[in-house]
Enzyme design. Structure first.
Site, mmCIF file in Angstrom:
data_model
loop_
_atom_site.group_PDB
_atom_site.id
_atom_site.type_symbol
_atom_site.label_atom_id
_atom_site.label_comp_id
_atom_site.label_asym_id
_atom_site.label_seq_id
_atom_site.Cartn_x
_atom_site.Cartn_y
_atom_site.Cartn_z
ATOM 1 N N GLU A 82 56.762 2.784 -13.856
ATOM 2 C CA GLU A 82 56.512 1.627 -13.004
ATOM 3 C C GLU A 82 55.049 1.770 -12.610
ATOM 4 O OE1 GLU A 82 58.319 -0.955 -12.175
ATOM 5 O OE2 GLU A 82 60.077 -0.278 -13.298
ATOM 6 N N THR A 122 46.881 8.682 -13.810
ATOM 7 C CA THR A 122 45.915 7.763 -13.204
ATOM 8 C C THR A 122 44.948 8.487 -12.264
ATOM 9 O OG1 THR A 122 45.783 5.971 -11.579
ATOM 10 C CG2 THR A 122 47.750 7.286 -11.502
ATOM 11 N N ASP A 123 43.781 7.882 -12.077
ATOM 12 C CA ASP A 123 42.830 8.429 -11.090
ATOM 13 C C ASP A 123 43.323 8.208 -9.659
ATOM 14 O OD1 ASP A 123 42.426 5.670 -10.907
ATOM 15 O OD2 ASP A 123 40.256 5.752 -11.244
ATOM 16 N N GLU A 124 44.352 7.351 -9.485
ATOM 17 C CA GLU A 124 44.805 7.028 -8.124
ATOM 18 C C GLU A 124 45.437 8.234 -7.435
ATOM 19 O OE1 GLU A 124 46.621 3.160 -7.720
ATOM 20 O OE2 GLU A 124 45.606 2.419 -9.505
ATOM 21 N N TYR A 148 53.196 4.333 -5.466
ATOM 22 C CA TYR A 148 52.909 4.473 -6.910
ATOM 23 C C TYR A 148 52.131 5.756 -7.183
ATOM 24 C CZ TYR A 148 50.198 3.964 -11.231
ATOM 25 O OH TYR A 148 49.592 4.200 -12.439
ATOM 26 N N SER A 151 54.056 8.918 -6.696
ATOM 27 C CA SER A 151 55.028 9.220 -7.772
ATOM 28 C C SER A 151 54.305 9.745 -9.011
ATOM 29 C CB SER A 151 55.876 7.978 -8.102
ATOM 30 O OG SER A 151 55.102 6.993 -8.764
ATOM 31 N N LYS A 152 53.116 9.221 -9.305
ATOM 32 C CA LYS A 152 52.355 9.735 -10.457
ATOM 33 C C LYS A 152 51.860 11.155 -10.158
ATOM 34 C CE LYS A 152 51.449 7.864 -13.824
ATOM 35 N NZ LYS A 152 52.173 7.692 -15.113
ATOM 36 N N LYS A 187 48.279 -7.845 -12.612
ATOM 37 C CA LYS A 187 47.122 -7.020 -12.247
ATOM 38 C C LYS A 187 45.893 -7.927 -12.124
ATOM 39 C CE LYS A 187 49.745 -3.330 -12.788
ATOM 40 N NZ LYS A 187 50.052 -2.692 -14.036
HETATM 41 P P1 NAD Z 1 53.059 -1.321 -17.929
HETATM 42 O O1 NAD Z 1 53.722 -1.572 -16.624
HETATM 43 O O2 NAD Z 1 52.323 -2.423 -18.620
HETATM 44 O O3 NAD Z 1 54.130 -0.762 -18.981
HETATM 45 C C1 NAD Z 1 55.098 0.175 -18.639
HETATM 46 C C2 NAD Z 1 56.120 0.223 -19.775
HETATM 47 O O4 NAD Z 1 57.088 1.238 -19.444
HETATM 48 C C3 NAD Z 1 56.891 -1.074 -19.971
HETATM 49 O O5 NAD Z 1 56.979 -1.407 -21.341
HETATM 50 C C4 NAD Z 1 58.272 -0.779 -19.403
HETATM 51 O O6 NAD Z 1 59.311 -1.510 -20.028
HETATM 52 C C5 NAD Z 1 58.376 0.707 -19.694
HETATM 53 N N1 NAD Z 1 59.336 1.392 -18.827
HETATM 54 C C6 NAD Z 1 59.445 1.286 -17.473
HETATM 55 N N2 NAD Z 1 60.479 2.053 -17.044
HETATM 56 C C7 NAD Z 1 61.009 2.659 -18.148
HETATM 57 C C8 NAD Z 1 62.066 3.584 -18.346
HETATM 58 N N3 NAD Z 1 62.827 4.016 -17.337
HETATM 59 N N4 NAD Z 1 62.316 4.010 -19.602
HETATM 60 C C9 NAD Z 1 61.582 3.556 -20.656
HETATM 61 N N5 NAD Z 1 60.572 2.680 -20.516
HETATM 62 C C10 NAD Z 1 60.286 2.241 -19.273
HETATM 63 O O7 NAD Z 1 52.115 -0.069 -17.664
HETATM 64 P P2 NAD Z 1 50.683 0.282 -18.289
HETATM 65 O O8 NAD Z 1 49.644 -0.410 -17.487
HETATM 66 O O9 NAD Z 1 50.738 0.104 -19.747
HETATM 67 O O10 NAD Z 1 50.596 1.833 -17.920
HETATM 68 C C11 NAD Z 1 51.055 2.824 -18.839
HETATM 69 C C12 NAD Z 1 50.843 4.204 -18.220
HETATM 70 O O11 NAD Z 1 49.464 4.395 -17.926
HETATM 71 C C13 NAD Z 1 51.595 4.403 -16.904
HETATM 72 O O12 NAD Z 1 52.092 5.723 -16.887
HETATM 73 C C14 NAD Z 1 50.517 4.227 -15.848
HETATM 74 O O13 NAD Z 1 50.807 4.990 -14.696
HETATM 75 C C15 NAD Z 1 49.301 4.765 -16.571
HETATM 76 N N6 NAD Z 1 48.018 4.206 -16.111
HETATM 77 C C16 NAD Z 1 47.805 2.860 -16.144
HETATM 78 C C17 NAD Z 1 46.570 2.355 -15.750
HETATM 79 C C18 NAD Z 1 46.278 0.881 -15.809
HETATM 80 O O14 NAD Z 1 45.167 0.475 -15.434
HETATM 81 N N7 NAD Z 1 47.176 0.025 -16.285
HETATM 82 C C19 NAD Z 1 45.569 3.208 -15.303
HETATM 83 C C20 NAD Z 1 45.832 4.586 -15.269
HETATM 84 C C21 NAD Z 1 47.052 5.064 -15.699
HETATM 85 P P1 TYD Z 2 45.323 -3.885 -9.573
HETATM 86 O O1 TYD Z 2 44.940 -4.624 -10.815
HETATM 87 O O2 TYD Z 2 46.651 -4.161 -8.940
HETATM 88 O O3 TYD Z 2 45.141 -2.334 -9.890
HETATM 89 P P2 TYD Z 2 45.158 -1.058 -8.869
HETATM 90 O O4 TYD Z 2 45.754 -1.459 -7.585
HETATM 91 O O5 TYD Z 2 46.019 -0.090 -9.622
HETATM 92 O O6 TYD Z 2 43.728 -0.617 -8.768
HETATM 93 O O7 TYD Z 2 44.216 -4.157 -8.478
HETATM 94 C C1 TYD Z 2 42.848 -3.917 -8.741
HETATM 95 C C2 TYD Z 2 42.079 -4.226 -7.477
HETATM 96 O O8 TYD Z 2 42.132 -5.647 -7.246
HETATM 97 C C3 TYD Z 2 42.670 -3.585 -6.243
HETATM 98 O O9 TYD Z 2 41.590 -3.247 -5.356
HETATM 99 C C4 TYD Z 2 43.509 -4.690 -5.621
HETATM 100 C C5 TYD Z 2 42.756 -5.959 -5.986
HETATM 101 N N1 TYD Z 2 43.573 -7.161 -6.209
HETATM 102 C C6 TYD Z 2 43.193 -8.361 -5.612
HETATM 103 O O10 TYD Z 2 42.187 -8.444 -4.873
HETATM 104 N N2 TYD Z 2 43.948 -9.473 -5.879
HETATM 105 C C7 TYD Z 2 45.054 -9.432 -6.680
HETATM 106 O O11 TYD Z 2 45.720 -10.480 -6.868
HETATM 107 C C8 TYD Z 2 45.422 -8.187 -7.283
HETATM 108 C C9 TYD Z 2 46.628 -8.108 -8.166
HETATM 109 C C10 TYD Z 2 44.647 -7.078 -7.029
#
Ligand code: NAD
Ligand code: TYD
Length: 333
Positions: A82, A122-124, A148, A151-152, A187
């Site tokens: 998630e 994640t860097d978070e 979030y 949990s990471k 996002k």
């Molecule tokens: P996303 O939400 O787009 O995709 C998550 C995928 O995981 C989905 O396809 C979902 O169906 C699947 N999933 C969720 N619960 C599941 C379960 N119980 N079993 C099997 N599959 C399940 O996420 P994303 O943005 O592609 O992120 C992927 C990874 O990268 C995550 O671990 C996230 O924490 C990490 N990450 C993401 C970002 C970012 O900017 N998006 C940045 C840093 C790290």
């Molecule tokens: P997001 O894309 O949710 O990523 P993260 O929270 O993991 O960094 O958000 C990026 C930044 O943008 C964050 O500072 C929250 C802000 N944000 C908005 O200002 N408006 C929006 O509708 C969303 C989704 C995020």
């Protein structure tokens, strides 16, 4: 190499599968994904009949499904999670279930069959920086502040514990905010682009001066690729995009790209516990593995806008259904 990709139907996982199957004709991929609201098999339609690709619908929390898949692969590359901070504020429970317990189930299977394990994080997990603080690196203490990121962080600790306790051959990457094709439109960047194309406003949280480091998803996929092939076992690598910007800068770039003006910005209530700034020092992976980001933010945003313009059917479909309910709860209709 046979790779078990978890969460391969999501944003980064699907980009990673495209990258592997295009770059390595010998590699095979099994994609284990539960198809939550964020999972979409349309992202991988190009590979559905390819003998090197197999999709399995199932949850990483289900050991009966996970075990045989881990047994038949050389490596697990773990994306499934998630991933949205705002959802974690609304309902943290599923974040613990998937991100912590799911990771544990995968680790147990990897331990049982002595498999290589790469954990995508994640860097978070490092918390929030002030304007003059040094960027996060591999030595930065953990200080997660949202359900979030907590949990990471817990899953990162568990992965490291399996290395120290059982000698499991793991690596971890902590990367900054990704953007690019197939980005789920909850996002900031894809939400802003698709809202602007639809003639709606862009919700900017608080003053919009929060800073994120933006990493093009193709650069992130190249980083994971080099870590799984050349990374040192037991090590963590920070992956950044050289793209630190205030949110409002990003939104203004998108307004310009789509021919809109400031009247399309709607300043809304700030996110609870909103982290002010993230920044990544990626010198370790650059020095040790020769990786650096190659897509500039300006170029990456231009390409991303174009991708969303050319793939309207994809995001219109994604923006309907279950996601609609979430959006209306957050912002009204
Ligand atoms: P996303 O939400 O787009 O995709 C998550 C995928 O995981 C989905 O396809 C979902 O169906 C699947 N999933 C969720 N619960 C599941 C379960 N119980 N079993 C099997 N599959 C399940 O996420 P994303 O943005 O592609 O992120 C992927 C990874 O990268 C995550 O671990 C996230 O924490 C990490 N990450 C993401 C970002 C970012 O900017 N998006 C940045 C840093 C790290
Ligand atoms: P997001 O894309 O949710 O990523 P993260 O929270 O993991 O960094 O958000 C990026 C930044 O943008 C964050 O500072 C929250 C802000 N944000 C908005 O200002 N408006 C929006 O509708 C969303 C989704 C995020």
């Amino acid at each position: 190499m046979k790779i078990l990709v978890t969460g391969g139907a999501g944003f980064i996982g699907s980009n990673f599968i495209h990258h592997i199957l295009k770059t390595y004709p010998e590699d095979e991929v099994i994609n284990l994904d539960a198809l939550t609201y964020a999972g979409n098999l349309e992202n991988l339609a190009a590979w559905k009949d390819d003998a090197r690709y197999r999709f399995v619908k199932g949850s990483i929390t289900d050991a009966a499904i996970v075990d045989p898949l881990v047994a038949e692969c050389d490596i697990v590359v773990h994306f499934a999670a998630e991933s949205h901070v705002d959802r974690s504020i609304m309902d943290p429970g599923i974040f613990l279930e998937t991100n912590v317990r799911g990771t544990h189930v995968l680790l147990e299977a990897a331990r049982k069959y002595s498999k290589r394990f790469h954990h995508v994080s994640t860097d978070e997990v490092f918390g929030s920086l002030g304007p003059d603080d040094a960027a996060f690196n591999e030595e930065t203490p953990y200080d997660p502040r949202s359900p979030y990121s907590a949990s990471k962080a817990a899953s990162d600790h568990l992965v490291r514990a399996y290395f120290h306790t059982y000698g499991l051959p793991i690596t971890i990457s902590n990367c900054s905010n990704n953007y690019g094709p197939y980005h789920f439109p909850e996002k900031l960047i894809p939400l802003a682009i698709t809202n602007l194309i639809e003639g709606k406003s862009v919700p900017v949280y608080g003053d919009g001066a929060q800073v994120r480091d933006w990493l093009h998803v193709s650069d992130h996929c190249r980083a994971i690729d080099v870590i799984i092939r050349k990374g040192k076992i037991g090590e963590t690598y920070c992956v950044g995009g050289n793209g630190e910007r205030e949110n409002i800068w990003i939104v203004r770039q998108l307004l310009t790209a789509l021919g809109k003006d400031e009247s399309s910005i709607e300043y809304v209530k700030d996110r609870a516990g909103h982290d002010r700034r993230y920044a990544i020092n990626f010198s370790k992976i650059e020095r040790e593995l020769g990786w650096r980001p190659i897509v500039t933010l300006e170029e990456g945003l231009r390409d991303t806008v174009k991708w969303f313009q050319e793939n309207e059917a994809w995001w219109k479909n994604v923006k309907s259904g279950e996601y609609r309910e979430y959006y209306e709860q957050q912002y009204g209709s």
